[in-house]
Design an enzyme around this catalytic site. Sequence first.
Site, PDB file in Angstrom:
ATOM      1  N   ASN A  68      -7.794   0.093   8.412  1.00 40.04           N
ATOM      2  CA  ASN A  68      -7.272   0.198   9.779  1.00 40.04           C
ATOM      3  C   ASN A  68      -7.380   1.656  10.212  1.00 40.04           C
ATOM      4  OD1 ASN A  68      -5.799   0.189  12.138  1.00 40.04           O
ATOM      5  ND2 ASN A  68      -3.803   0.019  11.115  1.00 40.04           N
ATOM      6  N   TRP A  69      -8.370   1.924  11.042  1.00 38.20           N
ATOM      7  CA  TRP A  69      -8.610   3.327  11.447  1.00 38.20           C
ATOM      8  C   TRP A  69      -7.581   3.819  12.461  1.00 38.20           C
ATOM      9  CZ3 TRP A  69     -14.649   3.552  12.504  1.00 38.20           C
ATOM     10  CH2 TRP A  69     -15.324   3.236  11.315  1.00 38.20           C
ATOM     11  N   LYS A  70      -6.807   2.926  13.021  1.00 39.80           N
ATOM     12  CA  LYS A  70      -5.856   3.295  14.087  1.00 39.80           C
ATOM     13  C   LYS A  70      -6.604   4.079  15.176  1.00 39.80           C
ATOM     14  CE  LYS A  70      -2.364   3.484  10.520  1.00 39.80           C
ATOM     15  NZ  LYS A  70      -1.002   3.791  10.173  1.00 39.80           N
TER      16      LYS A  70
ATOM     17  N   HIS B 287       0.762  -5.302  13.805  1.00 36.83           N
ATOM     18  CA  HIS B 287       0.985  -4.066  13.051  1.00 36.83           C
ATOM     19  C   HIS B 287       2.315  -3.455  13.508  1.00 36.83           C
ATOM     20  CE1 HIS B 287       0.528  -0.030  11.499  1.00 36.83           C
ATOM     21  NE2 HIS B 287      -0.412  -0.498  10.693  1.00 36.83           N
TER      22      HIS B 287
ATOM     23  N   GLU C 118       3.180  -0.543  14.100  1.00 34.56           N
ATOM     24  CA  GLU C 118       3.066   0.455  15.171  1.00 34.56           C
ATOM     25  C   GLU C 118       2.980  -0.226  16.532  1.00 34.56           C
ATOM     26  OE1 GLU C 118      -0.262   2.620  13.586  1.00 34.56           O
ATOM     27  OE2 GLU C 118       0.994   3.329  11.941  1.00 34.56           O
TER      28      GLU C 118
ATOM     29  N   GLU D 177       3.461  -5.057   5.006  1.00 33.95           N
ATOM     30  CA  GLU D 177       3.450  -3.601   5.158  1.00 33.95           C
ATOM     31  C   GLU D 177       4.874  -3.095   5.411  1.00 33.95           C
ATOM     32  OE1 GLU D 177      -0.625  -2.068   6.432  1.00 33.95           O
ATOM     33  OE2 GLU D 177       0.446  -2.580   8.252  1.00 33.95           O
TER      34      GLU D 177
ATOM     35  N   GLY E  77       2.004   5.415   6.156  1.00 36.71           N
ATOM     36  CA  GLY E  77       1.702   6.795   6.553  1.00 36.71           C
ATOM     37  C   GLY E  77       2.690   7.807   6.036  1.00 36.71           C
TER      38      GLY E  77
ATOM     39  N   SER F 263       0.579   3.397   2.333  1.00 37.79           N
ATOM     40  CA  SER F 263       0.198   4.509   1.446  1.00 37.79           C
ATOM     41  C   SER F 263      -0.548   4.032   0.201  1.00 37.79           C
ATOM     42  CB  SER F 263       1.425   5.344   1.067  1.00 37.79           C
ATOM     43  OG  SER F 263       2.024   5.880   2.232  1.00 37.79           O
TER      44      SER F 263
ATOM     45  N   GLY G 197      -4.560   2.414   5.747  1.00 35.99           N
ATOM     46  CA  GLY G 197      -4.609   3.306   6.903  1.00 35.99           C
ATOM     47  C   GLY G 197      -5.306   4.600   6.539  1.00 35.99           C
ATOM     48  N   GLY G 198      -4.515   5.622   6.221  1.00 39.12           N
ATOM     49  CA  GLY G 198      -5.045   6.970   5.979  1.00 39.12           C
ATOM     50  C   GLY G 198      -6.244   7.012   5.036  1.00 39.12           C
TER      51      GLY G 198
HETATM   52  C1  PEP Z   1      -1.464   0.897   7.996  1.00 43.69           C
HETATM   53  O1  PEP Z   1      -1.379   1.548   9.023  1.00 43.69           O
HETATM   54  O2  PEP Z   1      -1.723  -0.317   8.062  1.00 43.69           O
HETATM   55  C2  PEP Z   1      -1.258   1.588   6.717  1.00 43.69           C
HETATM   56  C3  PEP Z   1      -1.046   0.884   5.641  1.00 43.69           C
HETATM   57  O3  PEP Z   1      -1.295   2.964   6.745  1.00 43.69           O
HETATM   58  P1  PEP Z   1      -1.286   3.966   5.480  1.00 43.69           P
HETATM   59  O4  PEP Z   1      -2.245   3.395   4.469  1.00 43.69           O
HETATM   60  O5  PEP Z   1      -1.750   5.261   6.030  1.00 43.69           O
HETATM   61  O6  PEP Z   1       0.109   3.984   4.973  1.00 43.69           O
END
Ligand code: PEP
Length: 251
Positions: A9-11, A96, A98, A168, A174, A214, A235-236
């Site tokens: 997920n590049w956001k 998600h 967010e 999640e 994040g 994470s 994500g990251g």
């Molecule tokens: C996400 O945004 O779906 C996520 C899991 O982010 P991160 O891996 O950066 O925690």
Amino acid sequence: MRKNIVAGNWKMNLNRQDGIALVEDVLGKLPADNKTHVIFAPSFVYLHKVAKMCADTPKVVAASQDCSSNEKGAFTGEVSASMISSCKARYVVLGHSERRANFTETNDQLKAKVGQAFASDLKVIFCCGESLVQRESGVHFEWIKSQISESLFHLSADEFKKIVIAYEPIWAIGTGVTASTSQAQEIHAFIRNLLAEKYGKEVAESTSILYGGSCKPSNAKELFASQDIDGGLIGGASLKADDFLAITQSF
Ligand code: PEP
């Protein structure tokens, strides 16, 4: 056998050039015998480009990060499921945390989005997860149950086969704090049990349940070795080709 899936997920990160370079890098380094289903979820703006880049690589597809709850019409700035489908994406990420937090998406709206996705032949990666306050006050199981049941339990068992669940925990997204393998496994088993009660063992056993929060190369192996963890929503670490690639090969 359920699918092992790693979705990035590049956001709202990476411009077009950087996104293309990342996909090229990952595709170029994926082993020829890759067994993991790999999904890139870029911005809408270059979703079509990314989907086209993946077209010749088995088990690699593109997803959008959201879709509208409406079919079409006067919804300035919105992107419909049929537009996404026409760009050759195969999945849409819905719910998600967010989007739930920043755009006040409700379980009811997500139910409508799932309907739009299915009407346009898209599979859904449905996100759920609790906040730290909810976990600490012990309501997290009920919370996750309500997120899943209110948005998804109107579906038939056949329709449910097009759903992937992503657990999640909000406190792990994040933040650099990962749920421990036993914390994640506990919730994944709870979700699978919930699906078994509603749809029976066959659907529950064939639904992929991903962990997100994470997740990185250093913890993916241990997480993915758990009985009910079938991959990750990343994500990251999905923004760095070598990290993302390493996670895809962590089964
Ligand atoms: C996400 O945004 O779906 C996520 C899991 O982010 P991160 O891996 O950066 O925690």
